[in-house]
Write an enzyme that holds these catalytic residues in place. Structure first.
Site, PDB file in Angstrom:
ATOM      1  N   CYS A  89       0.702  -1.256  -0.051  1.00  0.00           N
ATOM      2  CA  CYS A  89      -0.156  -0.119  -0.021  1.00  0.00           C
ATOM      3  C   CYS A  89       0.910   1.333  -0.115  1.00  0.00           C
ATOM      4  O   CYS A  89       0.279   2.456  -0.207  1.00  0.00           O
ATOM      5  CB  CYS A  89      -1.116   0.156   1.416  1.00  0.00           C
ATOM      6  SG  CYS A  89      -2.004  -1.563   1.403  1.00  0.00           S
ATOM      7  N   CYS A 216     -13.605   0.022   6.963  1.00  0.00           N
ATOM      8  CA  CYS A 216     -12.885  -0.460   5.849  1.00  0.00           C
ATOM      9  C   CYS A 216     -12.790   0.392   4.649  1.00  0.00           C
ATOM     10  O   CYS A 216     -13.627   0.872   4.246  1.00  0.00           O
ATOM     11  CB  CYS A 216     -13.024  -1.874   5.400  1.00  0.00           C
ATOM     12  SG  CYS A 216     -13.321  -3.000   6.636  1.00  0.00           S
ATOM     13  N   SER A 217     -11.347   0.535   4.113  1.00  0.00           N
ATOM     14  CA  SER A 217     -11.343   1.400   2.674  1.00  0.00           C
ATOM     15  C   SER A 217     -11.741   0.173   1.668  1.00  0.00           C
ATOM     16  O   SER A 217     -11.898  -0.866   2.051  1.00  0.00           O
ATOM     17  CB  SER A 217      -9.923   1.536   2.490  1.00  0.00           C
ATOM     18  OG  SER A 217      -9.083   0.627   2.509  1.00  0.00           O
ATOM     19  N   LYS A 349     -10.371   5.542   3.377  1.00  0.00           N
ATOM     20  CA  LYS A 349     -11.705   4.998   3.679  1.00  0.00           C
ATOM     21  C   LYS A 349     -12.897   5.519   2.799  1.00  0.00           C
ATOM     22  O   LYS A 349     -13.582   4.799   2.296  1.00  0.00           O
ATOM     23  CB  LYS A 349     -11.881   5.521   5.156  1.00  0.00           C
ATOM     24  CG  LYS A 349     -13.485   5.251   5.536  1.00  0.00           C
ATOM     25  CD  LYS A 349     -13.840   3.833   5.743  1.00  0.00           C
ATOM     26  CE  LYS A 349     -15.378   3.679   5.816  1.00  0.00           C
ATOM     27  NZ  LYS A 349     -15.844   3.628   4.352  1.00  0.00           N
ATOM     28  N   HIS A 353      -9.098   3.388  -2.434  1.00  0.00           N
ATOM     29  CA  HIS A 353      -7.751   3.047  -2.156  1.00  0.00           C
ATOM     30  C   HIS A 353      -7.103   2.014  -3.199  1.00  0.00           C
ATOM     31  O   HIS A 353      -7.030   0.713  -2.883  1.00  0.00           O
ATOM     32  CB  HIS A 353      -7.712   2.185  -0.799  1.00  0.00           C
ATOM     33  CG  HIS A 353      -6.275   1.858  -0.352  1.00  0.00           C
ATOM     34  ND1 HIS A 353      -5.213   2.303  -0.864  1.00  0.00           N
ATOM     35  CD2 HIS A 353      -6.093   0.707   0.512  1.00  0.00           C
ATOM     36  CE1 HIS A 353      -4.077   1.778  -0.134  1.00  0.00           C
ATOM     37  NE2 HIS A 353      -4.576   0.631   0.549  1.00  0.00           N
TER      38      HIS A 353
END
Length: 408
Positions: A89, A216-217, A349, A353
């Site tokens: 990430c 959660c993203s 979020k 992402h």
């Protein structure tokens, strides 16, 4: 403030983050890159670019792309050095860091930095794919990334929440805040979804107890791009460059079970300390921050790892900051009257992402905010110093970038 920056951003572009079923990496990078070139006020030519830095994590799995330098050479019609970065990430943040190092070395005058990810094509297997960024033993034990962060969140609530319901509520408030911010961001994946409430977060589906789906993203597709120059050349391209005061990276164990603590991210602490020291700043000099909030607990960790709030105390301040907010615009975190506004675009979020694009997107958001070009999402106070925080995995790598509009 140290007045000698390591690079300057003179152009920035990005796609909307979303489920782009009709796009591929080539088309997304093309759009983000063109926006970056067209945003350079005085113009820049493709032949002015000395090197390209790309960040992506799953390109070989999701899109059967290998040898990114050769792929990009064909797509861009350029034969300059092309450096691909994979750091899960943090791939975008690390691509930006490597670009800064390249400019500081004096080898290059101007470079393109881009991040991309096309995740939805593997939606049914993407959870397993993302575990490439974890220790294989964690995968074999049955962990997913929500499961790893759920372990960290459970421990944090156990050590510091003391059974207070406000601790759990503060973790929901982070999601609410970031959705509140994204509704004025036209690039955000959840702009149309709009505001959410704490009750909606607390009633949403459990993914890995205690993490719920609205903490959660999302799985996203998208690309983002920046054009950087050496600081002394920036005014050749724009009268309003955004300077990168410091670019730092730190690493830590990939596995949770070998770390000293799982209620924070050591790599964030080290990279932040190095970045602030290099720029001769403190955390209280930061006006806005784009923070890695793949799960809401990660934004809570940042507030403590960066030193903005004491260890174990952030949830109380998050709760009080969100509860006391009455304005129509962005929700700041308050510390004795000093305001730090986090994730103005919605963060991972709510903005989305697409893994490799995230670190570059964070700098894009700060570039627009510092130049007062964020349109309806522009922060309603004067800001000059921004921080970008990008991590890979559960904290195996972290990058910190400090940006400034004015050097005095």
């Amino acid at each position: 403030m140290k007045s000698t920056p390591c690079a300057a951003i003179v152009g920035a572009g990005r796609t909307k983050f979303a489920e782009h079923w009709d796009e591929d990496p080539k088309s997304m990078i093309g759009k983000a890159g063109m926006m970056a070139f067209e945003s350079v006020d005085k113009g820049i030519r493709r032949r002015d670019i000395d090197a390209c830095y790309f960040g992506s994590f799953l390109y070989q799995v999701t899109n059967k792309i290998g040898l990114v330098p050769g792929y990009m050479s064909r797509e861009l019609g350029m034969n300059v050095p092309m450096i691909n970065t994979e750091a899960a990430c943090a791939s975008g943040g690390l691509a930006l860091h490597n670009a800064c190092v390249g400019l500081q070395s004096g080898n290059y005058d101007a470079v393109l930095v881009a991040g991309f990810e096309k995740m939805t094509d593997r939606q049914d297997k993407i959870t397993d794919d993302l575990m490439f960024a974890a220790d294989p033993h964690e995968f074999e034990a049955g962990y997913t990334f929500p499961g790893l962060y759920a372990t960290m969140m459970t421990r944090y609530m156990y050590e510091f929440g003391n059974g207070d319901a406000k601790c759990e509520e503060s973790l929901a408030q982070i999601a609410v805040k970031n959705h509140h911010h994204c509704v004025r961001n036209p690039f955000a994946q959840f702009q149309e979804k709009g505001e959410i409430t704490v009750d909606e977060v607390k009633r949403s589906k459990i993914v890995a107890n205690p993490i719920r789906i609205l903490q959660c993203s999302p799985v996203s597709d998208g690309a983002s791009a920046l054009i950087l120059t050496r600081p002394e050349l920036a005014k050749n391209y724009t009268d309003t460059p955004v300077y990168i005061l410091s670019s730092q990276e730190a690493t830590d164990h990939v596995s949770l079970y070998t770390r000293d603590s799982i209620t924070g991210v050591n790599a964030t602490r080290i990279a932040t300390e190095k970045a602030l020291k290099a720029a001769d700043l403190t955390i209280d000099n930061i006006d806005i921050a784009e923070v890695h909030d793949c799960f809401t607990i990660e934004e809570m960790f940042f507030l403590e790892d960066s030193g903005f709030y004491p260890k174990g105390e952030a949830w109380k301040h998050v709760y009080e900051s969100c509860e006391s907010f009455t304005g129509p615009s962005h929700i700041p975190y308050d510390k004795n009257g000093h305001e730090l506004t986090v994730n103005l675009g919605g963060g991972l979020k709510a903005d989305g992402h697409p893994v490799g694009a995230t670190g570059v997107r964070q700098a894009h958001e700060c570039f627009r905010q510092l130049r007062k070009e964020a349109g309806g999402n522009q922060i309603d106070r004067e800001v000059n110093i921004a921080m970008c925080h990008n991590i890979g995995g559960t904290g195996g790598v972290a990058t910190i970038h400090l940006l400034a509009r004015d050097l005095q």
